[in-house]
Structures are given as C-alpha cells and as structure tokens.
Write an enzyme that holds these catalytic residues in place. Structure first.
Site, PDB file in Angstrom:
ATOM      1  N   HIS A 198       9.221  38.234  40.582  1.00  0.00           N
ATOM      2  CA  HIS A 198       9.894  37.807  41.813  1.00  0.00           C
ATOM      3  C   HIS A 198       9.525  36.401  42.273  1.00  0.00           C
ATOM      4  O   HIS A 198       9.881  36.009  43.380  1.00  0.00           O
ATOM      5  CB  HIS A 198       9.564  38.759  42.973  1.00  0.00           C
ATOM      6  CG  HIS A 198      10.039  40.159  42.782  1.00  0.00           C
ATOM      7  ND1 HIS A 198      11.236  40.623  43.291  1.00  0.00           N
ATOM      8  CD2 HIS A 198       9.485  41.198  42.142  1.00  0.00           C
ATOM      9  CE1 HIS A 198      11.386  41.899  42.977  1.00  0.00           C
ATOM     10  NE2 HIS A 198      10.336  42.273  42.281  1.00  0.00           N
ATOM     11  N   LYS A 218      13.052  34.740  58.337  1.00  0.00           N
ATOM     12  CA  LYS A 218      12.397  35.121  57.081  1.00  0.00           C
ATOM     13  C   LYS A 218      10.923  34.789  57.241  1.00  0.00           C
ATOM     14  O   LYS A 218      10.541  34.165  58.241  1.00  0.00           O
ATOM     15  CB  LYS A 218      12.995  34.371  55.877  1.00  0.00           C
ATOM     16  CG  LYS A 218      13.095  32.847  56.076  1.00  0.00           C
ATOM     17  CD  LYS A 218      13.799  32.156  54.907  1.00  0.00           C
ATOM     18  CE  LYS A 218      15.297  32.164  54.965  1.00  0.00           C
ATOM     19  NZ  LYS A 218      15.977  32.668  53.769  1.00  0.00           N
ATOM     20  N   ARG A 219      10.090  35.234  56.282  1.00  0.00           N
ATOM     21  CA  ARG A 219       8.685  34.875  56.375  1.00  0.00           C
ATOM     22  C   ARG A 219       8.542  33.357  56.489  1.00  0.00           C
ATOM     23  O   ARG A 219       9.331  32.603  55.911  1.00  0.00           O
ATOM     24  CB  ARG A 219       7.933  35.409  55.147  1.00  0.00           C
ATOM     25  CG  ARG A 219       7.731  36.910  55.192  1.00  0.00           C
ATOM     26  CD  ARG A 219       6.887  37.315  56.394  1.00  0.00           C
ATOM     27  NE  ARG A 219       5.534  36.888  56.224  1.00  0.00           N
ATOM     28  CZ  ARG A 219       4.518  37.683  55.926  1.00  0.00           C
ATOM     29  NH1 ARG A 219       4.708  38.985  55.779  1.00  0.00           N
ATOM     30  NH2 ARG A 219       3.301  37.207  55.773  1.00  0.00           N
ATOM     31  N   LYS A 269       9.994  27.749  52.019  1.00  0.00           N
ATOM     32  CA  LYS A 269      11.256  28.158  52.659  1.00  0.00           C
ATOM     33  C   LYS A 269      11.730  27.113  53.673  1.00  0.00           C
ATOM     34  O   LYS A 269      12.845  27.141  54.157  1.00  0.00           O
ATOM     35  CB  LYS A 269      11.094  29.514  53.341  1.00  0.00           C
ATOM     36  CG  LYS A 269      10.804  30.671  52.368  1.00  0.00           C
ATOM     37  CD  LYS A 269      10.584  31.982  53.105  1.00  0.00           C
ATOM     38  CE  LYS A 269      10.093  33.128  52.223  1.00  0.00           C
ATOM     39  NZ  LYS A 269      11.165  33.729  51.388  1.00  0.00           N
ATOM     40  N   THR A 308      17.553  37.586  49.741  1.00  0.00           N
ATOM     41  CA  THR A 308      18.495  38.691  49.916  1.00  0.00           C
ATOM     42  C   THR A 308      19.121  38.633  51.301  1.00  0.00           C
ATOM     43  O   THR A 308      20.213  39.165  51.514  1.00  0.00           O
ATOM     44  CB  THR A 308      17.787  40.051  49.721  1.00  0.00           C
ATOM     45  OG1 THR A 308      16.534  40.025  50.398  1.00  0.00           O
ATOM     46  CG2 THR A 308      17.576  40.345  48.252  1.00  0.00           C
ATOM     47  N   LYS A 324      22.991  39.334  53.163  1.00  0.00           N
ATOM     48  CA  LYS A 324      23.230  40.125  54.380  1.00  0.00           C
ATOM     49  C   LYS A 324      24.054  39.339  55.393  1.00  0.00           C
ATOM     50  O   LYS A 324      24.970  39.873  56.030  1.00  0.00           O
ATOM     51  CB  LYS A 324      21.897  40.549  55.012  1.00  0.00           C
ATOM     52  CG  LYS A 324      21.114  41.524  54.143  1.00  0.00           C
ATOM     53  CD  LYS A 324      19.663  41.703  54.596  1.00  0.00           C
ATOM     54  CE  LYS A 324      18.867  42.352  53.465  1.00  0.00           C
ATOM     55  NZ  LYS A 324      17.411  42.307  53.667  1.00  0.00           N
TER      56      LYS A 324
HETATM   57  F1  GPW Z   1       5.335  36.617  45.159  1.00  0.00           F
HETATM   58  N1  GPW Z   1       9.087  37.991  47.234  1.00  0.00           N
HETATM   59  C1  GPW Z   1       8.493  38.489  48.379  1.00  0.00           C
HETATM   60  F2  GPW Z   1       6.888  37.355  43.897  1.00  0.00           F
HETATM   61  O1  GPW Z   1       9.143  38.838  49.352  1.00  0.00           O
HETATM   62  F3  GPW Z   1       5.405  38.669  44.654  1.00  0.00           F
HETATM   63  N2  GPW Z   1       7.138  38.629  48.412  1.00  0.00           N
HETATM   64  C2  GPW Z   1       6.359  38.329  47.340  1.00  0.00           C
HETATM   65  O2  GPW Z   1       5.131  38.450  47.420  1.00  0.00           O
HETATM   66  C3  GPW Z   1       6.984  37.871  46.150  1.00  0.00           C
HETATM   67  C4  GPW Z   1       8.347  37.684  46.145  1.00  0.00           C
HETATM   68  C5  GPW Z   1       6.134  37.604  44.952  1.00  0.00           C
HETATM   69  C6  GPW Z   1      10.566  37.845  47.267  1.00  0.00           C
HETATM   70  C7  GPW Z   1      11.090  36.508  46.803  1.00  0.00           C
HETATM   71  O3  GPW Z   1      10.415  35.472  47.485  1.00  0.00           O
HETATM   72  C8  GPW Z   1      12.586  36.451  47.123  1.00  0.00           C
HETATM   73  O4  GPW Z   1      13.164  35.260  46.653  1.00  0.00           O
HETATM   74  C9  GPW Z   1      13.296  37.653  46.491  1.00  0.00           C
HETATM   75  O5  GPW Z   1      14.621  37.730  46.946  1.00  0.00           O
HETATM   76  C10 GPW Z   1      12.591  38.947  46.850  1.00  0.00           C
HETATM   77  O6  GPW Z   1      11.191  38.888  46.532  1.00  0.00           O
HETATM   78  C11 GPW Z   1      13.171  40.148  46.129  1.00  0.00           C
HETATM   79  O7  GPW Z   1      13.310  39.880  44.764  1.00  0.00           O
END
Ligand code: GPW
Length: 841
Positions: free
Chosen positions: A374, A567-568, A573, A678, A682
């Site tokens: 991710h 978002k975070r 970002k 994501t 939405k």
């Molecule tokens: F670093 N994402 C997240 F890849 O929400 F683990 N937290 C995390 O710790 C990580 C990824 C990690 C997110 C991505 O930033 C986002 O772009 C993506 O849409 C989402 O994971 C689901 O795939």
C-alpha cells in the site's frame, strides 16, 4: 443440518427454531424485551442510549442467526475460504449499515417511531468502531462488506484493541489526543470464551531427534499469553450471507491472575503479569504510512498472526485432508506487511509441528499467501532489528534465515556471481544493526503481489521491487485498483441521492452492480432531475454547515463553494500546500477593492484529519490551519468570501456527513506518493468534483469520467526525482507568490511566526522534498479555474452528473471479484440450493 441432531431430540429442537423479527410488531417486541431483560432497564426509563442498545441487540440477534446458517452452509459446501488478515478494520457505525444491508430500515424506523424515537437520533448514539488509522483500515472494512455481499466464504482476522484510534480535540488551535474507550457497551461483538489459543513468546530453541531419527526444532520456555476470540457478524447487502470478523483479545494465560503466585502472597506480581498480557491488544498504533519498530508492535503482530493461523489450521484439519490440499481450501491475503509473520508461522507449523519436509511445506505456504502493498514511502516499509527477533521469536528468526538462504541460492543460480544483487534482495539487510525486511519476506513467501492503483503497481515494479520482478518474473506482480462500498458511501451516506438515482435506474440494483449508474447519463438534460440533483447537494451542505456551526462556532453560507480536504495529516498529502494556497487567496482578496471583491467566488475551505501524536510537522500544519482560520473568519473585509474551518476528530461517521456535502475535494499528494487514495472515489460518487495531482487512483478516475470533469494540476511522477535533484539546498528558487505567503506568516499575521518556521524552512531551506513550491503556481491557477467553473452552475451540474454516471468501476465489489479470480481462486457460494450445500447443482 437437522441430521446432526439425534432423532429423539430433533423434534424439540426444530419446533423451537428461532427466526428473528420479520415485521414492525416483532421488532418492537424484541426491543422492549431487550430493554427489560438484557439491559435490565424499565421500559418507563428508556432513553435514546438504551433504545439504541436494544435496537442493536434486536438486529444482532438476527445477524447471528444468519451468521450461523452461513457458517453451516460454508462448512457443508467445504469449498475454499479466503482469510483477510489486517491489523486495522475501520468499521465505523454498525446499526445503520445492518439495517440497510438486511433491508429492514423502514421497519425499524416505524417501529422506533411508535416507541417514541426518531431513528436518526438512535443511529447517532453509536460510538464508531475505529480500529484503524485511515485508508488502509477503511479499505479492509469495505472489502468485508463486498465479500459478504458477493457471497464469498471469507473471514477477516484482526485485533480487538481496547482503545481504537485516539479522539482528536482541538484546543487553542492545537491537536490534543484523548483515549477512545469504545468497548463500554458494544452490542456488535460475541465473546467466544471457548475459542482461545495459547501464544508463546521469548524462550529458546533446541534440536531433538524424533522417533524416526530426524532432527526437529523445539521452541520452549518463555512466556505464554492467551488469545480470546471476539466475533463480529458482517452482513452482506440483500443476501442472507453473513460473514465473520474475528478479533483477538489478549489475556493472561493463567486466566484472571496466577493463582500460584497469588496464594504465595505475590499479589502485585500476579496482577502485573495479567496487565502485561492485556497490554498486547490494548492500543492501536496511531501511525499512518510510518513504522516505528517498537517491540510491543511486533508482539501484537505475532500474537494476532499466530492465533489466526492456529484457527485456520484447526478448521482445515477437521476436514481430514492431506496437507498438500491446504492451498485448495485456504487463501490468506496479507493487508500490507503487518501480517507477514504468518508466512513464517505456517512454515513453522508444517515443519516443526506437523513433520513435513521443508520444500513440501514451502510450496504449500507460497501457494497460500498473497501480499498487498500500500505504499512506496521508505519510512513506511517495515524493518525489524534481528536482535529483537532473536529475543522475542527465536525459532522464527531461524526459519527466516533458512527462507533467505534458499531464496538467495536460487537467485545465485539464476544470476551467477551478482553479489550486489544478492545484497540488494536479501531478506536480511546487512546494516548496523541488521534488519529483517518484511516486504521482501512477504514477496518471497507469496504467489502474488499487488499494488492498489495502476500507477502504484507500475511504480513498485520499477522501483522498490524491481529486482524481484527480474527474479520471479513479471507475472507474480499485479494490480488491483482499490474500490469503495456503494452501500455505505452512497446509499447510507447520501440516501436522497441514492433514491434519485433509483428513480432513473429503475431499481436499487446499482448498489449491487455499480456500472448501472451509467443509466443516469441519459437523463442529463432532464430539468427536473438536474434541479433535484442540485437540491440534494445543497441540503447536504446545509446539514454540514449546521455541523460546522455546532462544532466550531463558525457560520458558513451553504451557497458558497465547499472545498474539502479530509484525510490523515501528512506532508506527502500536502495539507500545507492547501493552507498556503488559502493564505494566497486571502492576501489576494485583501489587496482588492470592495468593487473587485464582489466578483470573487465565495468559498469555505474545510479541513479534517488526525496527525500521528509523534509527527511534529503534521501537528504544525493543523496549528497553522487553525490560526489562519482565526484571522480570516474574523476579518470584516472578507466576510463570507472566505471561511476556513478545521473539523475535529475526523472519522468514518463524520465522513458520512462531509463527503456528500463537498463541491470540490482535494487529493493533492506529490505525484508518485499516494498509492491509491479511496476518498477521491467517495467524493466523486457523491457528486463532488475533485482537484488533484496525477497520482494514485486520480489517474484512473480521470480516465473513467473524462478529463473535462476533473481539475488536474502539478508535476508528473516521472519528473519528481529530477526536480528534487534540482533543489540544491540553500539556493532553491521558490515561487514568488509562495514567497509572499511566507513573508506574511513571518510578519506574524497568523500568530507567532516561530511556530511555523519548520513548515517554511522545509520548503525554502531543506530541499522541498514534497515539491510544494514546484506545484504552487499550477495549484493556484487551477483553483482559479475551479472558481470560474463553479460560476456556471449548469455546466457544473453536468460535470457532476456525468462523473457519478461513470464511477461504476470503483466499487469494491469489482475489486473483490478481481482478487477472487486473479489471486485467491475462490468462487461465491450460492445461498440457496436444493441439496443445501450451497454448491452449484
Ligand atoms: F503505509 N495506507 C494507509 F502502506 O492508510 F501501510 N496507511 C498505511 O499505513 C499505509 C497505506 C501503508 C493507504 C495508502 O496511503 C492509500 O493511498 C491507499 O488508498 C490505502 O492505503 C488503501 O490501499
């Protein structure tokens, strides 16, 4: 089913089969029964909180009956199941979702009304289940919804954190973290005190000879902690399928406390042991896209993975099949590298406990696992010090060394003499201290590796995992673009829009096949439809304006352009780019005459999101947003032309209010840094347009909806490296308008400039890693285009309707079907068949 009950008792059992309420009357009677018995409250003393609890219990009863039947069907069908391992499940509220998925919301609404309650107030009583940080955890929740809705036999496995993600308060413009104790009353979980697993930590390994003279490793000593299962039923939409989310909670292995110690008078030590055990599942680590290498985190990971695998293996063994059939019965998906230890644990079970040969075991392991990546951000890739492993999981470290040895030998055979390649791909990084690279272990131990959007999947193949493409071949690497569940993110969050779409599609079938949305494009010129479309957006904005007033005290005009970034908070970002842009807008307005200002498009810029408690820069960004808001919102020259608000404690239930109310939302990460995103999906699904960079899923959204319907800006991923290189520290030329923004901050217009020095120097003096200055001009110009476009409301509505019509691709149903076919090799179970097996007749 009935055949398993002995004949003499069968009649009594079947006579009393429970079925759950079916109509308003039965619902009311269930609510009253729960108030008076389960909750031990008098019906004359039932407040909204008790009514929520009782209504939830009535629905839970129904869910668990369907859950039982679903599990029975799956057991009889004996077909392959998928297990989704995720350290995060950001579920949000359950009641509204259960009512809608089961199709009994109207029944509940009139039932509650007869009992004297408004359903909206009852729904509002629920505390979010916030067992996640952001996109990764919410994706897992959307996947559970799709898996159940599509009738896939699937279980989620996670941790039952006593404290979910912290609650965010904004005090004097600063983020303050407050613990989120959400378990006080949680009607959605079933404790399974009979489903427990003993989990071992620490200790030592020694080799012994078994009866056949073979040397086997024994892991002994150390300490044991008990994992207790809590099950959360997951209802599918418009189907009886109800899957399971099993969350593990940690307890002292000796039960309450160690009686031996207790009886010996060592009270404190026995209580301390108990507390130490419970600490494992106590808190969710609040980092998003960042890993910190703490021992407790590794303990959480092993605890959860070992309990889940024990459960999965126990279920498999009941079928009495040969081990080589394991991958025909079991698919395990690793949500990022957090559960990678599962690969090592399964190898350990097969070799050490079940006596399989290494190679036979390894073939089973790799055929079982799939790994989803991710992020490409280096600070988010998990690495654990070898010494920590040695201490906590000594046998696992040995197995990792063996996995690495055999892997490197195979690389050496394929690329003889390439010492640098071996160093680059080794699972053990030869650094000081040595580290275990979890992503490499996950790749080596899986049969498929996927990214979460096209650009991201291309990037992992050409950058961080390039060598592995050469070693394993490109077919091991694939893309599954993320999706979202239209049940929660359209039907639940935006009921009026869902109803309007239904009137054009002819039914609610678009909630099951989102591509049916394209039918609304036929009504693009239907005046009444367009008017209703605009009216829905407006009333969603009125609702958000009310929330803004109540939570921040700021009055905003619902007819202004609502510009949202939720978002975070993270430098990649780029909320800092947004707030610098807001300051630029403010300075521009201030410099204008009152006459000129009349031409300006009124705006409300809305921020929301949590910063990791230890992330200093992110906290500075929140502070700057709040101080800018303070100045701008109280400036009489500006009035309603610009308002800036920060909504505290952004979470799933707030997202359900915010998302339907945006005109434009911001997805403005430095190109190549946001794996997918994501929330972009939405917002568009709810008729909002987006301003964004060519990053993550924005690119595919553009391809689907058309480039006239999105506001793209900024540098491309392919140019980022060169641009960074060109920022020679110290004499980096920044954009002149951005320089004016910095000057204003430094003058003290937004409070003590010292507070924001690090935000400015990151751009001006420290290489501007995230390209804020490089993208500033194009960002400002694109916002000017947004203002212009918004003035032409008819054009805007056309863009909005067209975009929604073309969003069918982004359903998590499409996404789950791709995983099922391309990675898991599983099929849905029929919910009704003549022979009751659920299999095709
Ligand atoms: F670093 N994402 C997240 F890849 O929400 F683990 N937290 C995390 O710790 C990580 C990824 C990690 C997110 C991505 O930033 C986002 O772009 C993506 O849409 C989402 O994971 C689901 O795939």
């Amino acid at each position: 089913v009935e055949a398993s009950i002995p004949e003499p008792q069968r009649e009594a059992w079947t006579k009393h089969q429970v079925s759950g309420f079916k109509d308003k009357d039965e619902f009311e009677s269930e609510v009253v029964r729960h108030v008076e018995t389960t909750l031990a409250r008098s019906m004359f003393n039932c407040d909204e909180s008790a009514a929520y609890s009782a209504a939830s219990l009535a629905f839970r009863d129904r869910l668990i009956l369907e859950w039982n039947r679903t599990q029975q069907r799956q057991t009889f069908a004996d077909s392959k199941r998928v297990y989704y391992l995720s350290l995060e499940f950001l579920m949000g509220r359950a009641l509204d979702n259960a009512m809608l998925n089961i199709g009994l919301k109207d029944v509940a609404k009139s039932g509650l009304s007869e009992l004297g309650f408004r359903i909206e107030d009852i729904i509002e009583q629920e505390h979010d289940a916030a067992l996640g940080n952001g996109g990764l955890g919410r994706l897992a929740a959307c996947f559970l919804d799709s898996l159940a809705s599509l009738n896939y036999p699937a279980w989620g496995y996670g941790l039952r954190y006593r404290y979910g993600i912290f609650k965010q308060e904004i005090i004097d413009g600063y983020q303050v973290e407050v613990p989120d104790y959400w378990l006080d009353f949680n009607p959605w979980e079933f404790p399974r005190h009979d489903v427990t697993v003993d989990i071992q930590f620490y200790g030592y390994v020694h080799k012994v000879q078994d009866e056949s003279g073979r040397f086997v490793s024994r892991w002994e000593g150390g300490e044991t902690v008990k994992a207790v299962a809590y099950d959360v039923p997951i209802p599918g939409y418009d189907t009886p399928s109800t899957n399971n989310l099993r969350l593990w909670s940690s307890k002292a292995a000796s039960g309450e406390f160690d009686f031996q110690k207790f009886n010996n008078g060592e009270y404190e030590s026995s209580v301390a042991d108990q507390q130490r055990a419970e600490t494992i599942s106590a808190v969710l680590y609040p980092n998003d896209n960042l890993e910190r290498g703490k021992e407790l985190r590794l303990k959480q990971q092993y605890f959860w993975v070992a309990a889940s695998l024990y459960d999965i293996v126990r279920r498999f063994k009941k079928s009495k099949r040969a081990w080589r059939e394991f991958p025909d019965q079991v698919a395990i998906q690793l949500n990022d590298t957090h559960p990678t230890l599962a690969i090592v644990e399964l190898q350990r079970i097969l070799v050490d406990l079940e006596g399989l040969e290494w190679d036979e075991a390894w073939n089973i392991v790799t055929a079982t696992f799939g790994y989803t990546n991710h992020t490409v951000l280096p600070e988010a890739l998990e690495k654990w010090p070898v010494g920590l492993f040695q201490h906590l999981l000594p046998r696992h470290l040995q197995i990792i060394y063996d996995i690495n040895l055999f892997f490197l030998q195979s690389v050496e055979r394929k690329f003889p003499g390439d010492r640098d390649l071996l160093r680059r791909v080794s699972i053990i990084e030869e650094s000081q201290p040595k580290m275990v690279r979890m992503a490499f272990l996950a790749i080596v131990g899986s049969h498929k590796v996927n990214g979460v959007a096209e650009l991201h999947s291309d990037l992992i193949k050409t950058t961080i995992f390039k060598d592995f493409v050469n070693i394993f071949g490109v077919d091991k690497f694939t893309n599954v673009t993320n999706g979202i569940t239209p049940r929660r993110w359209l039907h639940q969050a935006n009921p009026r829009l869902s109803a309007l779409i239904k009137s054009k599609v002819g039914s609610l079938d678009f909630l099951k096949d989102l591509t049916l949305l394209n039918k609304i494009e036929l009504s693009i010129n239907d005046k009444e439809f367009r008017r209703e479309w605009a009216d829905i957006k407006y009333s969603n904005k009125v609702r958000l304006a009310k929330h803004i007033k109540e939570s921040t005290g700021v009055s905003v005009d619902p007819s202004a352009l609502f510009d949202v970034q939720v978002k975070r908070i993270h430098e990649y970002k780029r909320q800092q780019l947004n707030i610098f842009g807001v300051i630029h807008r403010y300075l521009t307005l201030k410099a204008q005459s009152p006459e000129e200002r009349k031409k300006a498009q009124p705006r409300v810029t809305i921020f929301g999101g949590k910063a990791a408690p230890g992330y200093w820069m992110a906290k500075q960004i929140i502070h700057l947003i709040n101080t800018v808001g303070n100045v701008v919102n109280n400036d009489k020259d500006i009035g309603d032309l610009l308002k800036v608000v920060f909504l505290e404690d952004y979470n799933v239930s707030k997202a359900e209010i915010i998302t339907p109310a945006s005109d434009i939302s911001e997805h403005i990460s430095t190109a190549g840094t946001e794996a997918s995103g994501t929330s972009n999906m939405k917002f568009v699904l709810n008729g909002g347009l987006i301003i964004g960079t060519c990053d993550g899923a924005n690119i595919e959204i553009t391809r689907e909806i058309g480039e006239n319907n999105i506001f793209l800006f900024g540098n491309l991923a392919e140019d980022v490296e060169d641009l960074r290189h060109s920022h020679t520290y110290g004499n980096h030329q920044i954009d002149p308008d951005l320089a004016k923004v910095f000057e204003e901050i430094e003058k003290g217009t937004f409070g003590n400039p010292h507070d924001f020095a690090s935000l400015i120097s990151a751009v001006r003096d420290h290489g501007d890693y995230y390209l804020v200055s490089d993208d500033f001009r194009s960002y400002i110009e694109t916002h000017a285009l947004v203002d212009e476009a918004y003035k032409n409301q008819e054009e805007w509505i056309t863009k909005s309707i067209t975009s929604v019509a073309r969003m069918g691709f982004f359903s998590s149903d499409r996404c789950i079907n791709e995983y099922a076919e391309g990675i898991w090799n599983i099929e849905p179970l029929k919910t009704q068949t003549k022979d009751g097996t659920g299999k095709d007749e």
